[in-house]
Design a protein around this motif. Structure first.
Motif, PDB file in Angstrom:
ATOM      1  N   THR A   1     -16.159 -39.440 -43.191  1.00 41.17           N
ATOM      2  CA  THR A   1     -15.929 -40.036 -41.876  1.00 41.17           C
ATOM      3  C   THR A   1     -16.669 -41.365 -41.890  1.00 41.17           C
ATOM      4  OG1 THR A   1     -17.909 -39.167 -40.785  1.00 41.17           O
ATOM      5  CG2 THR A   1     -15.959 -37.732 -40.800  1.00 41.17           C
ATOM      6  N   LYS A   2     -16.701 -42.034 -40.766  1.00 43.39           N
ATOM      7  CA  LYS A   2     -17.446 -43.297 -40.701  1.00 43.39           C
ATOM      8  C   LYS A   2     -18.945 -43.057 -40.884  1.00 43.39           C
ATOM      9  CE  LYS A   2     -17.880 -47.486 -37.957  1.00 43.39           C
ATOM     10  NZ  LYS A   2     -17.515 -48.197 -36.752  1.00 43.39           N
TER      11      LYS A   2
ATOM     12  N   ALA B   1     -18.869 -33.629 -37.987  1.00 39.20           N
ATOM     13  CA  ALA B   1     -18.306 -34.934 -37.636  1.00 39.20           C
ATOM     14  C   ALA B   1     -17.256 -34.802 -36.541  1.00 39.20           C
ATOM     15  CB  ALA B   1     -17.705 -35.598 -38.874  1.00 39.20           C
ATOM     16  N   GLN B   2     -16.458 -33.719 -36.557  1.00 41.50           N
ATOM     17  CA  GLN B   2     -15.429 -33.532 -35.549  1.00 41.50           C
ATOM     18  C   GLN B   2     -16.027 -33.194 -34.190  1.00 41.50           C
ATOM     19  OE1 GLN B   2     -12.829 -30.602 -37.166  1.00 41.50           O
ATOM     20  NE2 GLN B   2     -11.803 -32.037 -38.531  1.00 41.50           N
TER      21      GLN B   2
ATOM     22  N   PRO C   1     -17.633 -31.953 -42.273  1.00 39.86           N
ATOM     23  CA  PRO C   1     -16.455 -32.312 -41.478  1.00 39.86           C
ATOM     24  C   PRO C   1     -16.472 -31.687 -40.085  1.00 39.86           C
ATOM     25  CG  PRO C   1     -15.801 -31.763 -43.707  1.00 39.86           C
ATOM     26  CD  PRO C   1     -17.257 -31.392 -43.561  1.00 39.86           C
TER      27      PRO C   1
END
Length: 196
Positions: free
Chosen positions: A113-114, A20-21, A17
């Motif tokens: 996420t995508k 991804a951020q 995560p």
């Protein structure tokens, strides 16, 4: 060594995560934008390699694997509900100097996420491992030639067709023999997936 592999996989899942951020967002997209639709999963073919049974018998051997994963059996718009709808898989793991096996079962894919996703798989498997009273020193005593396969994975979609998947899989023969505490192989590796 399996515990170390599990810790590495857990660390990768925990870091996903944050990674991804850190990726740039397209213009006009806020940092908090719930998904409006679930990515469509299609047929997927995966090939890869893994380290065989780290820290145990057959350690240091290289496994080559391939599998085919189906689309979900039903399509749901809610991302949370869709996580409970399985995909089915069929695959094999080939080791030229150790235990080989073929497997089939269900895979649950959850999109973080995508681009980042996690998977859990469970199914039945057959192996050609060593059983019986006499087992060579460098081979696992699997106890019997049938059992279950459990796997966990962390994946990254490189684009709409290609993905890279880190996997930890274990072939379980628990309960099939009391002789010398049989143990199935555990493999830690990566696969390259192509969606078609």
């Amino acid at each position: 060594m399996v515990r170390v592999a599990l810790l590495v996989l857990a660390g990768m899942m925990a870091a996903a995560p944050a990674w991804a951020q850190s990726q740039p967002l397209p213009a006009g997209v806020s940092s908090y934008a719930p998904a409006t639709e679930t990515p469509s999963l299609s047929w997927e073919a995966r090939i890869g390699a893994a380290a065989a049974n780290p820290g145990g018998r057959e350690s240091g051997l290289l496994n080559f694997s391939g599998e085919v994963v189906t689309p979900r059996v039903a399509t749901l718009n809610d991302r949370f509900s869709a996580a409970f709808v399985p995909r089915f898989h069929l695959g094999s793991s080939v080791n030229f100097n150790g235990t080989r096996y073929a497997y089939a079962g269900a895979t649950w894919t959850v999109d973080l996420t995508k681009a980042v996703f996690v998977e859990a798989s469970l199914g039945a498997a057959l192996n050609d491992g060593k059983t019986g009273a006499v087992v060579p020193e460098n081979r696992l005593n699997v106890g019997c030639n049938s059992g279950s396969r459990e796997a966990a994975a962390l994946g990254l979609r490189l684009n709409d067709r290609w993905s890279l998947v880190a996997t930890l899989e274990h072939f379980s023969t628990a309960g099939c023999s009391d002789r010398d505490k049989p143990r199935g192989p555990a493999n830690f590796g990566a696969k390259l997936g192509y969606t078609f």
